[in-house]
Design an enzyme around this catalytic site. Sequence first.
Site, short mmCIF file in Angstrom:
data_model
loop_
_atom_site.label_atom_id
_atom_site.label_comp_id
_atom_site.label_asym_id
_atom_site.label_seq_id
_atom_site.Cartn_x
_atom_site.Cartn_y
_atom_site.Cartn_z
N HIS A 129 42.70 36.01 39.87
CA HIS A 129 42.26 35.15 38.56
C HIS A 129 41.78 34.36 38.89
O HIS A 129 42.32 33.81 39.45
CB HIS A 129 43.22 35.07 37.12
CG HIS A 129 42.24 34.95 35.90
ND1 HIS A 129 41.84 33.50 36.18
CD2 HIS A 129 41.85 35.39 35.26
CE1 HIS A 129 40.73 32.63 34.87
NE2 HIS A 129 40.69 34.60 34.38
N GLU A 165 34.16 38.30 37.49
CA GLU A 165 34.39 37.25 36.87
C GLU A 165 33.83 35.97 37.65
O GLU A 165 34.41 35.15 37.92
CB GLU A 165 36.14 37.09 36.66
CG GLU A 165 36.52 37.81 35.62
CD GLU A 165 37.23 37.91 35.23
OE1 GLU A 165 37.18 37.54 33.09
OE2 GLU A 165 38.73 37.18 35.16
P1 PGA Z 1 36.51 34.66 28.85
O1 PGA Z 1 38.06 34.98 30.05
O2 PGA Z 1 35.86 35.71 28.40
O3 PGA Z 1 37.78 33.89 27.61
O4 PGA Z 1 35.19 33.78 29.13
C1 PGA Z 1 38.11 36.14 30.78
C2 PGA Z 1 38.94 35.19 32.16
O5 PGA Z 1 39.13 34.77 32.00
O6 PGA Z 1 39.30 36.95 32.16
#
Ligand code: PGA
Length: 261
Positions: free
Chosen positions: A98, A170
């Site tokens: 992540h 992401e």
């Molecule tokens: P968020 O987080 O939807 O609050 O932007 C996404 C994540 O960290 O996976």
Amino acid sequence: MPGKLYLGTNTKMYKTAAQTEEFLTALDTLTKEIGREELELFVIPSFTALERARKCVPRERIRIGAQNMGWEAQGEFTGEISPLMLKETGADIVEIGHSERRHKLGETDEQENQKVLCALDYGFTPLLCIGETAAQKHYDLGPEVLRTQLKIGLYGVHPEQARKIMVAYEPVWAIGVGGKPAGKEYAARMHRIIRETLLELLGEEGNQVPVLYGGSVNQENAGDLILIPDIDGLFIGRSAWDAENFSRIIHRVLPLFQNRS
Ligand code: PGA
């Protein structure tokens, strides 16, 4: 392309075990009528909540994952949690790389790769998270960064293991408070690059890897994002931590995904 919709949330360092149980129980009730052949729903809570999380809802309705994992069965790794320890909790997904682990805790692509291979060895589904920073995006380095993170992160993964992994795109600049969701065209372009790279690495089996989008997904943008052809699901933070909000997103995107041409 996988026919199922994948929707999940990582609750980061927010929910205690008791709060996780309350959340999961509510989420399960709110999604009772949705057949799991059409939806794969997963929740990734804190380590201390895993055992309780696994016991409070059936696995076939909500899969449970860990937010990280050490890559050795045991050893001198103070503070790490090994695959054997995770197995005991009943979790079966492991989130790897992540952006907060890469950028706040300094994890490298090589470490993510060790975790991916270890997770596969122990029968977990690794969920490899990748994404470029704002500076890399500024120079349009997204494609290079994503290719590098996939090539190193999935190094040594065999085509027959493709069905056992998941990838979440992401973008670092899109995540969390202050993040901006990726625009449709940009997300579509990056997801295309991810799919092409998976095909290059895993051959035809690269089509079997679910690729999720994450980063400021909310009720307003979830519908547009799920219509992007190379997106198989959404990985949601803040907007999913309230079971009713999450359920609203699920019920909104599922029919859109199913009617996608
Ligand atoms: P968020 O987080 O939807 O609050 O932007 C996404 C994540 O960290 O996976």
